[in-house]
Design an enzyme around this catalytic site. Structure first.
Site, PDB file in Angstrom:
ATOM      1  N   ASP A  40       0.845  -1.197   0.000  1.00  0.00           N
ATOM      2  CA  ASP A  40       0.000   0.000   0.000  1.00  0.00           C
ATOM      3  C   ASP A  40       0.887   1.257   0.000  1.00  0.00           C
ATOM      4  O   ASP A  40       0.670   2.179  -0.788  1.00  0.00           O
ATOM      5  CB  ASP A  40      -0.907  -0.028   1.245  1.00  0.00           C
ATOM      6  CG  ASP A  40      -1.704   1.243   1.405  1.00  0.00           C
ATOM      7  OD1 ASP A  40      -2.763   1.362   0.784  1.00  0.00           O
ATOM      8  OD2 ASP A  40      -1.251   2.140   2.150  1.00  0.00           O
ATOM      9  N   LYS A  95       1.402   4.318  -2.970  1.00  0.00           N
ATOM     10  CA  LYS A  95       1.306   5.761  -2.690  1.00  0.00           C
ATOM     11  C   LYS A  95       2.619   6.458  -3.044  1.00  0.00           C
ATOM     12  O   LYS A  95       2.617   7.569  -3.582  1.00  0.00           O
ATOM     13  CB  LYS A  95       0.966   5.973  -1.218  1.00  0.00           C
ATOM     14  CG  LYS A  95      -0.436   5.481  -0.863  1.00  0.00           C
ATOM     15  CD  LYS A  95      -0.617   5.460   0.645  1.00  0.00           C
ATOM     16  CE  LYS A  95      -2.014   5.033   1.048  1.00  0.00           C
ATOM     17  NZ  LYS A  95      -2.099   4.748   2.491  1.00  0.00           N
TER      18      LYS A  95
END
Ligand SMILES: NC(=O)c1ccc[n+]([C@@H]2O[C@H](COP(=O)([O-])OP(=O)(O)OC[C@H]3O[C@@H](n4cnc5c(N)ncnc54)[C@H](OP(=O)(O)O)[C@@H]3O)[C@@H](O)[C@H]2O)c1
Length: 422
Positions: free
Chosen positions: A201, A205
């Site tokens: 994750d 980003k």
């Protein structure tokens, strides 16, 4: 002030979608007074129109995407998540010349470049503030506020779940599994937390931020990713004794035609600006040639903080219609240079006298030793350990030494080698 109406079609009414509905209902008068934009959510796409959704008008709900997209709206907000059908619905909205706002980091990390290109071709705008760091306006800062800078580096805590777990391990001295269970009980971690705790994750980003900051196309495989599941309570304690805290850091650096992107747990000095970021909060430290260092911090997820970021894109697009997103595409060398710095090493051993064999291998490979300790297990279920803090050295030399030590047979199980960041 002249009032302009903006009709918004909403795809998805879950955690963030419901937050957006609530925020528009709560603040639309304020927004009209401040900007002259009268916002109206005209239709909302969901999977199950019969589900109870307090605060959401039932007659706005539909399970037919065309009733949202082809229904005279000016802008489509995509809050479904995942790759399909989100990608197809965004492409369809852009093809019909609708501005699009999305919070979908997974899709942007996979296919952001072609989505930006499609928006540019249609001369509509694409907003994605909520895709990274929830309520923190880091995308806007990189796109607008810092546009006059060459950004040299970004370092951040981009995953709230990892930061929550490491905070609990540090402050409450609990082990990884207990901290993870607490994060899940509080709703910070998914039932399947793999994407968060294995670092993917944060890598998605970081890729989005690096593409904006360096105006470059970043292949997904360019990000070196390491998670936190191998960090033990002992590591946290050992770091503390040395004056450090362990944080999960996403770091991107650009120098000339090269960039390096890494997501990994590191030891930060207790006084470092990112060391004090606690619980599920996020932060990004940006270094630009004109502004120097700036820190952005705050809530990285959650219904209203993320809806706040979505709403900021919606209002920005409403106030600046006519502009369109610029795509990026410079190709940089993403071959990560060899890291140079201190390292914290932990080796599980049967007999702590193995410290002699371990330090001999390190020194033979040219690694200076700042501290070394043989640590006896405090309980029958724990293992004896050798812990080492090295002097500055190359990461590749550390990895060679780890292989040599493993081959020597003194290491009994999975050790750890964390970078120390000053
Ligand atoms: N949650 C956060 O804190 C947060 C923070 C930043 C960014 N984001 C991003 O925001 C996006 C939305 O996240 P979320 O947490 O709000 O998700 P969520 O709670 O799972 O909500 C998803 C919504 O999409 C609808 N949906 C799912 N599949 C659909 C389909 N095939 N057709 C029609 N509707 C469908 C669902 O309908 P039903 O309600 O009928 O099931 C639900 O309303 C994701 O991209 C996420 O990464 C989330």
């Amino acid at each position: 002030m002249v009032t302009r109406k903006l009709n918004v079609g909403l795809l998805g009414c879950g955690t963030v979608g419901r937050g957006l509905v609530e925020l528009v209902a709560r603040n639309h008068t304020l927004i009209r007074q401040r900007t002259g934009v009268e916002l109206a959510i005209t239709r909302i796409l969901v999977r199950d129109a019969g589900k109870e959704r307090p605060g959401v008008e039932r007659n706005l709900l539909t399970t037919h995407p065309e009733k949202v997209i082809d229904n005279g709206c000016d802008l489509v907000v995509e809050l479904i998540g995942g790759i399909e059908p989100a990608r197809a619905l965004i492409q369809r909205s852009l093809a019909r010349s609708k501005h699009v706002v999305t919070a979908n980091k997974a899709l942007l990390a996979l296919d952001g470049f072609s989505i930006m290109k499609a928006a540019e071709i249609q001369k509509v705008r694409l907003g994605f503030e909520a895709s990274v760091c929830g309520g923190i306006p880091i995308i806007r800062a990189l796109r607008n506020g810092l546009v006059g800078n060459q950004i040299h580096s970004l370092r951040g805590i981009l995953n709230g779940t990892c930061n929550y777990i490491l905070t609990r391990m540090t402050e409450d001295r609990v082990d990884f599994n207990d901290a993870l269970a607490e994060a899940q009980a509080k709703g910070f971690a998914e039932a399947d937390p793999t994407l968060d705790i294995d670092g993917h994750d944060a890598a998605q980003k970081l890729k989005i931020l690096a593409e904006l900051a360096f105006h470059a196309h970043v292949p997904a495989q360019a990000v070196l990713v390491e998670g936190i599941r191998h960090i033990t309570a002992d590591d946290i304690q050992a770091a503390r004794e040395l004056g450090y805290v362990i944080k999960h850091i996403a770091a991107a650096e650009c120098s000339g035609d090269c960039m390096s992107l890494q997501v990994h747990p590191v030891l930060l000095p207790g006084k470092h600006q990112l060391a004090g970021i606690r619980d599920e909060n996020n932060a990004v430290l940006v270094r630009g040639d004109a502004v120097g260092e700036m820190v952005f911090s705050g809530k990285g997820a959650g219904s209203l903080p993320s809806a706040s970021a979505v709403l900021s894109d919606v209002v920005d697009i409403a106030c600046h219609q006519g502009g369109f997103s610029a795509s990026q595409g410079k190709v940089l060398d993403t071959h990560a240079p060899d890291d140079h710095g201190k390292h914290y090493l932990r080796f599980p051993v049967d007999d702590p006298s193995a410290i002699a064999a371990i330090t001999t291998v390190l020194e033979r490979n040219g690694i200076g030793i700042a501290r070394a300790a043989a640590v006896w297990a405090k309980s029958a279920s724990a293992q004896n350990q050798v812990r080492v803090l090295t002097q500055d050295c190359l990461r590749s030399t550390v990895e060679t030494s780890l292989r040599d030590i493993s081959a020597s047979g003194v290491e009994k199980g999975q050790g750890i080698a964390l970078r120390v960041m000053d």
